[in-house]
Design an enzyme around this catalytic site. Structure first.
Site, PDB file in Angstrom:
ATOM      1  N   HIS A 191       0.827  -1.209   0.000  1.00  0.00           N
ATOM      2  CA  HIS A 191       0.000   0.000   0.000  1.00  0.00           C
ATOM      3  C   HIS A 191       0.860   1.257   0.000  1.00  0.00           C
ATOM      4  O   HIS A 191       0.627   2.186  -0.781  1.00  0.00           O
ATOM      5  CB  HIS A 191      -0.904  -0.051   1.237  1.00  0.00           C
ATOM      6  CG  HIS A 191      -1.669   1.202   1.499  1.00  0.00           C
ATOM      7  ND1 HIS A 191      -2.795   1.558   0.786  1.00  0.00           N
ATOM      8  CD2 HIS A 191      -1.473   2.192   2.421  1.00  0.00           C
ATOM      9  CE1 HIS A 191      -3.259   2.701   1.253  1.00  0.00           C
ATOM     10  NE2 HIS A 191      -2.475   3.114   2.234  1.00  0.00           N
ATOM     11  N   HIS A 196       1.178   5.411  -1.964  1.00  0.00           N
ATOM     12  CA  HIS A 196       1.548   6.712  -1.399  1.00  0.00           C
ATOM     13  C   HIS A 196       2.826   7.306  -1.988  1.00  0.00           C
ATOM     14  O   HIS A 196       2.870   8.492  -2.325  1.00  0.00           O
ATOM     15  CB  HIS A 196       1.708   6.588   0.122  1.00  0.00           C
ATOM     16  CG  HIS A 196       0.417   6.498   0.858  1.00  0.00           C
ATOM     17  ND1 HIS A 196      -0.526   7.508   0.817  1.00  0.00           N
ATOM     18  CD2 HIS A 196      -0.085   5.521   1.663  1.00  0.00           C
ATOM     19  CE1 HIS A 196      -1.573   7.154   1.565  1.00  0.00           C
ATOM     20  NE2 HIS A 196      -1.325   5.965   2.081  1.00  0.00           N
ATOM     21  N   GLU A 236      -6.223   8.821   0.725  1.00  0.00           N
ATOM     22  CA  GLU A 236      -6.428   7.374   0.721  1.00  0.00           C
ATOM     23  C   GLU A 236      -7.346   6.904  -0.410  1.00  0.00           C
ATOM     24  O   GLU A 236      -7.020   5.950  -1.115  1.00  0.00           O
ATOM     25  CB  GLU A 236      -6.991   6.907   2.069  1.00  0.00           C
ATOM     26  CG  GLU A 236      -5.984   6.940   3.202  1.00  0.00           C
ATOM     27  CD  GLU A 236      -4.832   5.951   3.025  1.00  0.00           C
ATOM     28  OE1 GLU A 236      -4.916   5.068   2.148  1.00  0.00           O
ATOM     29  OE2 GLU A 236      -3.847   6.080   3.759  1.00  0.00           O
ATOM     30  N   SER A 255      -3.424   0.760  -4.675  1.00  0.00           N
ATOM     31  CA  SER A 255      -2.835  -0.495  -4.200  1.00  0.00           C
ATOM     32  C   SER A 255      -3.877  -1.607  -4.094  1.00  0.00           C
ATOM     33  O   SER A 255      -3.602  -2.671  -3.549  1.00  0.00           O
ATOM     34  CB  SER A 255      -2.170  -0.289  -2.836  1.00  0.00           C
ATOM     35  OG  SER A 255      -3.116   0.172  -1.874  1.00  0.00           O
TER      36      SER A 255
END
Length: 362
Positions: A191, A196, A236, A255
């Site tokens: 993730h 990110h 997110e 992700s």
């Protein structure tokens, strides 16, 4: 002393300002983050997540604890410990990498795709090996000034958002359970590294991320909850307009093989224009796909609207982040604000002279 700012010890929960009002404690220096990133959300206590395969696998949890314990010894400014991932973890990374990268050309935003290609050559992004956080943080530092900090799991909203104010992003290093490689309700290295890190290498997105962090500093508890929702539906699970088409920029989407397509195409998902006031009040789930998403027309629009929203958060003081010293400078006197304006004006004068020179050259 009238007009002075008194900052409490960390053991206290409030910061005392010269206005005789108290606000929740917040870090003043990047090094203060060492004191506030140990409280981890317990997913095993969440009824929606407790039955997930990861929490039923004792060997997996033991390995995960070993990796997480490395993060607990990290101190600001130190190199990040390189994790020697085993074959099972590398295979999980390989599966996630292969599946999500198939979707990037169609579903991911331009900023992510451009950065991802650069990171293949500079950070060793490939199916074969899980990239080192230390390599990734050096890449980010050069591009946007952000750096990564290893943590043992998902932090409390106030602690996590506060780190963004210093252009620090907290990352887990463990890998999701091999039984569910294409979905996890928790943050993991897949993730962080696939979602990110590429986005944080974009200057405008990095600025947007820091704005949410700055808004959190000293904010009342109820506003931290609102900012947490705002973060959730942007960094997110954010989508954006790009040449008239919706694209994913949130790490939770980038992700996730399934939710990336769900957010952009599913008839079951609601998509609304970017509005911080609505987003801050919107409830979200830590487990399962979201049923609502918000999109700005540009990151510049998102920054402007978040700044406007943050300006209404009640705080009895003013501050600025000094990137040279990596400190939050609290301003309670007019002369402190005047000095800050003078410093900024000097920088603007230099930039205006540069613009003038370019215009003369043309």
């Amino acid at each position: 002393m009238s007009g002075a700012t008194k900052v409490c010890l960390l053991s206290d929960s409030k910061v005392h300002t010269g206005t005789n009002e108290e606000v929740p404690w917040f870090p003043r220096r990047a090094a203060d983050l060492d004191l506030m990133v140990t409280e981890i959300y317990d997913f095993t206590a969440d009824p929606e997540a407790a039955d997930l395969p990861a929490f039923q696998d004792a060997a997996y949890m033991e390995r995960r604890k070993f990796i997480s314990d490395q993060a607990l010894t990290y101190r600001h400014g130190n190199p990040i410990t390189c994790i020697e991932y085993n074959e099972e973890e590398t295979q999980t990374w390989r599966t996630v990498f292969r599946e999500v990268t198939k979707l990037y050309p169609k579903y991911a935003c331009r900023q992510h795709n451009e950065a991802f290609e650069v990171m293949k050559s500079t950070c060793g992004y490939s199916e074969q090996k899980i990239p080192d956080l230390e390599v990734a943080t050096k890449f980010l530092k050069e591009r946007t000034g952000f750096r990564l900090r290893p943590v043992a799991g998902q932090l409390t909203p106030r602690d996590f958002l506060s780190t963004l104010a210093f252009r620090v992003f907290c990352c887990t290093q463990y890998i999701r359970h091999p039984g569910e490689p294409l979905y996890t309700p928790e943050p993991d290295a897949c993730h962080e590294l696939l979602g990110h890190v590429p986005m944080l290498s974009d200057p405008t997105f990095a600025e947007f991320s820091q704005e949410i962090g700055l808004a959190c500093l000293g904010a009342p508890d109820e506003y931290v909850e609102k900012l947490s929702s705002l973060y959730w539906f942007t960094i997110e699970f954010g989508i954006c307009k790009e040449s008239g088409e919706l694209k994913a920029y949130g790490a939770g989407l980038l992700s996730s093989f399934g939710e990336m397509k769900h957010a952009i195409e599913s008839n079951e998902a609601q998509r609304l224009p970017f509005d911080p006031h609505t987003m801050a009040e919107q409830k979200y789930s830590l487990v399962g796909y979201q049923n609502i998403y918000f999109y700005p027309n540009s990151f510049e629009e998102a920054i402007r609207k978040v700044r406007d929203y943050a300006s209404a958060i009640p705080k009895p003081f003013h501050f600025r982040y000094n990137p040279y010293t990596e400190k939050i400078e609290v301003m309670t006197k007019q002369e402190e604000v005047t000095r800050c304006v003078r410093d900024i004006q000097a920088e603007l004068d230099r930039l205006q002279r540069a613009v003038g020179k370019f215009e003369l050259d043309v």
